[in-house]
Scaffold this active site. Sequence first.
Site, PDB file in Angstrom:
ATOM      1  N   GLY A 180       0.881  -2.943   5.341  1.00 62.96           N
ATOM      2  CA  GLY A 180       0.999  -4.470   5.933  1.00 62.96           C
ATOM      3  C   GLY A 180      -0.175  -4.984   5.815  1.00 62.96           C
ATOM      4  O   GLY A 180      -0.804  -5.002   5.123  1.00 62.96           O
ATOM      5  N   GLY A 226      -3.519  -5.983   6.289  1.00 63.05           N
ATOM      6  CA  GLY A 226      -4.749  -5.348   6.521  1.00 63.05           C
ATOM      7  C   GLY A 226      -5.576  -5.815   7.688  1.00 63.05           C
ATOM      8  O   GLY A 226      -6.258  -5.130   8.482  1.00 63.05           O
ATOM      9  N   THR A 246      -4.343   0.737  -2.689  1.00 62.83           N
ATOM     10  CA  THR A 246      -3.868  -0.790  -2.936  1.00 62.83           C
ATOM     11  C   THR A 246      -4.608  -1.796  -3.502  1.00 62.83           C
ATOM     12  O   THR A 246      -5.845  -1.627  -3.810  1.00 62.83           O
ATOM     13  CB  THR A 246      -3.700  -1.126  -1.390  1.00 62.83           C
ATOM     14  N   ARG A 298     -12.234 -10.244  -0.753  1.00 65.15           N
ATOM     15  CA  ARG A 298     -11.432  -9.815   0.568  1.00 65.15           C
ATOM     16  C   ARG A 298     -11.081  -8.330   0.351  1.00 65.15           C
ATOM     17  O   ARG A 298     -10.866  -7.648  -0.501  1.00 65.15           O
ATOM     18  CB  ARG A 298     -10.101 -10.538   0.466  1.00 65.15           C
ATOM     19  N   VAL A 299     -11.277  -7.551   1.457  1.00 59.93           N
ATOM     20  CA  VAL A 299     -11.243  -6.236   1.712  1.00 59.93           C
ATOM     21  C   VAL A 299     -10.103  -5.724   2.676  1.00 59.93           C
ATOM     22  O   VAL A 299     -10.367  -6.598   3.655  1.00 59.93           O
ATOM     23  CB  VAL A 299     -12.277  -5.259   1.541  1.00 59.93           C
ATOM     24  N   THR A 346       0.932  -1.152   0.185  1.00 57.95           N
ATOM     25  CA  THR A 346       0.063  -0.124   0.100  1.00 57.95           C
ATOM     26  C   THR A 346       0.916   1.319  -0.158  1.00 57.95           C
ATOM     27  O   THR A 346       1.728   1.577   0.789  1.00 57.95           O
ATOM     28  CB  THR A 346      -0.781   0.110   1.392  1.00 57.95           C
TER      29      THR A 346
END
Length: 336
Positions: free
Chosen positions: A249, A251, A215, A225-226, A197
Amino acid sequence: MPLRRDFLRLLGLTAALPALPAAAASGIAPGSQPVVVSTWNFGETANAAAWQVLESRGSALDAVEAGARVPEADPDNHSVGLGGYPDRDGHVTLDACVMDHLGNLGSVACLEEIVHAVSVARRVMEKTPHVLLVGEGALQFALAEGFERQDLLTPEAAAAWRQWQETAEYRPQPNIERSNRYRMPGELPGGETNHDTIGILALDGAGHLAGACTTSGMAFKMRGRVGDSPISGAGLFVDGEVGAATATGVGEECLRICGSHTVVELMRHGRSPEQACREAVERIARRHPASRDDLQMAFVALRSDGALGGYSLQPGFNFAIRTASGSRLVEAPSLR
Ligand code: GLY
């Protein structure tokens, strides 16, 4: 510590600032020193674009958007925008967020086929009554706003995905893009072009803060996936009276502690930017001791008076600063 003194010198502050209570940290007068800070080594790219905006008296919001758009358009960056590694089904999905000093917020999650997710997030903020659009709805909104549809899966990213499929057993793995198998030719794992990110924070000449985060998320993640990046308080948080923070990193770990909000609240209660980032990292490490060895999580914070700092779980995280004095890359202190 010397590193911190260097920051202060860079920012034109000659003595170490005491940790300020919220009231003292608020209300920066017009004419304050503009500054841009971003995760990883985006000094000559994203920060340079953001700085151009600030230099011509543009707003912090315009600056962070301009900055975030640079890696989004870079096909050689495999964790942001065009050329990002896809999910485990081969779809490149983008997460992004913008926030300003007044708490205005816009986000998109799981957006496909649009390069500049950060600009779609800004349109969500400015043109809708909502703060977060996801998936197909976010795409429809972007198209209605005139954004161009584009295949984001580059041949290189597709090749990496096919290689992953050979042995992955369809199992997502945090930071897999950092392993030797998926690095850029000649690049060290975790090296300069193999980060994730971008989070970018700015303070403009009017004393206003803004932030953006964008990102393609965890490489070969599960479909749908979020991560933390589009979620206010996790990947990004801005409070004009206190400061701003952003994260990079894994999330999931950041989401579990509302990482960026935690950092800003710690600054509100008097912690320096670096100390606030450190305490957030420590909270993650305490909750999940194994994480000390197998995942990366880092924060960068910019206080409303221009003081800034960062902290990382693993060594090797750096962040880039741009002020009127020039550009600088700083290796963050780390827990390990
Ligand atoms: N920090 C980016 C993500 O986990 O998606």
